[in-house]
Design a protein around this motif. Structure first.
Motif, PDB file in Angstrom:
ATOM      1  N   PHE A 192       4.452   7.079   3.388  1.00  0.00           N
ATOM      2  CA  PHE A 192       4.868   6.412   2.150  1.00  0.00           C
ATOM      3  C   PHE A 192       6.216   6.924   1.655  1.00  0.00           C
ATOM      4  O   PHE A 192       7.021   6.164   1.115  1.00  0.00           O
ATOM      5  N   THR A 193       6.478   8.230   1.861  1.00  0.00           N
ATOM      6  CA  THR A 193       7.785   8.744   1.474  1.00  0.00           C
ATOM      7  C   THR A 193       8.874   8.065   2.298  1.00  0.00           C
ATOM      8  O   THR A 193       9.915   7.671   1.772  1.00  0.00           O
ATOM      9  N   ALA A 196       9.428   4.491   1.099  1.00  0.00           N
ATOM     10  CA  ALA A 196      10.188   4.470  -0.153  1.00  0.00           C
ATOM     11  C   ALA A 196      11.662   4.724   0.118  1.00  0.00           C
ATOM     12  O   ALA A 196      12.533   4.032  -0.408  1.00  0.00           O
TER      13      ALA A 196
ATOM     14  N   GLN B  74       5.989   2.046  -5.167  1.00  0.00           N
ATOM     15  CA  GLN B  74       5.884   3.050  -6.234  1.00  0.00           C
ATOM     16  C   GLN B  74       4.430   3.265  -6.627  1.00  0.00           C
ATOM     17  O   GLN B  74       3.995   4.386  -6.878  1.00  0.00           O
ATOM     18  N   LEU B  77       2.937   5.440  -4.128  1.00  0.00           N
ATOM     19  CA  LEU B  77       3.456   6.806  -4.250  1.00  0.00           C
ATOM     20  C   LEU B  77       2.723   7.558  -5.353  1.00  0.00           C
ATOM     21  O   LEU B  77       2.300   8.688  -5.177  1.00  0.00           O
ATOM     22  N   VAL B  81       0.510   9.741  -3.067  1.00  0.00           N
ATOM     23  CA  VAL B  81       1.407  10.836  -2.691  1.00  0.00           C
ATOM     24  C   VAL B  81       1.593  11.848  -3.818  1.00  0.00           C
ATOM     25  O   VAL B  81       1.575  13.056  -3.589  1.00  0.00           O
TER      26      VAL B  81
END
Lengths: 219, 240
Positions: A192-193, A196, B74, B77, B81
């Motif tokens: 996910f990082t 993004a 987002q 995230l 995360v």
């Protein structure tokens, strides 16, 4: 934490991720083209002197602008197979949804652009004996497009981000591919990082380009 | 197209309750996120108009970061995360004890994202007033804070009512993204009804109508308020 940030998972699945990105880009490009064509037609209809036509176009725009994109995606995912009469797969349903949805937004941009062309230009065209279509085609639209380029590009960036919403029906775009890898390899943090970051770099470069264009046009 | 129409499904148990509760979740998420977006957006927007290079830099970074990552990413995230990045205790707390985790995450995510958009509107509003008013305020001996409080903000907020209305409607529509992390709001409930009953047409129509009703009501209300707040001789405007 970042101590155990494992970049190898990204490189191992690079091919798979790139395929996802390809789907995202194809979706974006087709939606932009389709949306532009349909949006321009809608804008012309909205500004047409014939009242019922402009009313229909106006209702279309307001209808789609008051709905969330996710709901539109669900609508077409459900409707398209019913209309076509056989299963067509997520990708085509989503494509139709994006074109129809974006058209409403492009229509508003077009309308603003067409209205930004000074009235004198239209009168001059009429005085020269151009028909309505010729006047639009040769005088108004070329100027309108020029005024609209920055906003159209901003909308394209927004659309590029919005394509990630195909996640809700499982079309394998960039985000969904990354999500699949993340769950298979249990590497949620890394995937996910990365997603993004990739989106951020692409969109930021896009918006910087738009700003440069704006400055160029403003001169 | 052969399809078994059954509009009755919408008022039958338990589907009617599902729609109502979904609608209430949509409203709660949007309003809570809007409060966050409006307050934080105002602070960031004001920071971007100050003379301090540092504050302006922070404001710009904030806006560019949140604007250039898709909202859905987002959302993931924040939900998946963010707890991993916290120190162990705090991360555990977020994962285990955060009250209504999906709702809270959705509100924070939507709020922070929309704050970046509100900030742009606030900045545009302040910049539209022009340097002259600011200088006049300073020349009269007002402190910079007083200039904002008594000169710039009262006017700029009145100018940006229309774009703020559309930002609110955007947050209202974007609240549907909360379904991806498990908040059962309007769209999610419509989808669920479709899956249970195969009456997709009816379920999605109901959801669509709910969204259209709220959107039209808000627009109508704001038209009335806008008329009262309009500053004579000034056209309203917003950032693009």
């Amino acid at each position: 934490m970042f101590g155990e940030f494992d970049t190898s998972v990204i490189f191992d699945n690079l091919h798979f991720l790139l395929e996802g990105m390809q789907t995202t880009l194809i979706l974006t490009v087709i939606a932009i083209c389709g949306g532009l064509v349909l949006g321009t037609l809608l804008a012309l209809a909205r500004l047409a002197p014939f009242k019922p036509l402009s009313f229909i176009a106006g209702s279309y725009v307001n209808f789609f602008r008051s709905m969330p994109l996710i709901l539109v995606i669900f609508w077409f995912y459900f409707l398209v197979p019913h209309i076509v009469g056989r299963p067509v797969g997520g990708f085509y349903s989503v494509l139709v949804a994006f074109v129809m949805f974006e058209a409403a937004y492009y229509c508003e941009i077009m309308r603003a652009g067409i209205q930004s062309v000074r009235k004198g230009q239209i009168y001059a065209g009429q005085a020269l004996g151009l028909t309505y279509t010729q006047n639009m085609r040769y005088v108004v639209l070329p100027q309108a497009f020029r005024n609209m380029v920055p906003i159209l590009m901003t909308q394209a960036i927004i659309l590029f981000q919005d394509t990630s919403l195909v996640y809700v029906v499982g079309v394998k775009d960039f985000l969904v591919s990354a999500d699949l890898v993340a769950n298979r390899e249990n590497r949620i943090l890394e995937m996910f990082t990365t997603v993004a970051l990739v989106y951020f770099v692409i969109c930021l470069s896009g918006s910087l380009l738009v700003r440069r264009l704006q400055r160029k046009f403003a001169q | 197209m052969n399809y078994n129409w059954d509009w009755g499904v919408l008022i039958r148990e338990p589907y009617f309750e599902w729609l109502v509760s979904g609608f209430l979740w949509t409203i709660s998420v949007s309003v809570a996120a809007w409060i966050l977006a409006f307050s934080l957006g105002s602070v960031v927007g004001i920071a971007r108009t100050t003379n301090s290079k540092l504050l302006r830099g922070i404001g710009t970074c904030y806006v560019e970061t949140f604007r250039n990552i898709p909202l859905l990413v987002q959302m993931f995230l924040w939900y998946f995360v963010f707890p991993e990045l916290l120190p162990e205790d705090a991360g555990m707390w977020v994962k285990r004890e955060l009250p209504m985790p999906e709702f809270t995450t959705a509100v924070v995510c939507l709020g922070l994202y929309t704050a970046s958009r509100v900030a742009e509107q606030v900045r545009a509003g302040i910049e539209a007033i022009g340097q002259g008013q600011r200088n006049a305020g300073l020349a009269m001996g007002l402190t910079p804070a007083q200039v904002y409080r008594y000169v710039l903000l009262p006017v700029s907020y009145r100018i940006i009512v229309p774009p703020l209305t559309s930002e609110f409607l955007t947050i209202f529509k974007n609240s549907s993204l909360a379904l991806t992390i498990g908040v059962l709001e309007t769209t999610a409930q419509a989808r669920q009804i479709e899956e249970y009953t195969f009456q997709g047409f009816e379920a999605f129509t109901a959801a669509t109508l709910l969204y259209i009703i709220v959107t039209s009501t808000v627009m109508l209300l704001m038209k009335l308020i806008e008329g009262r707040l309009r500053i004579p001789g000034m056209i309203s405007l917003g950032a693009k």
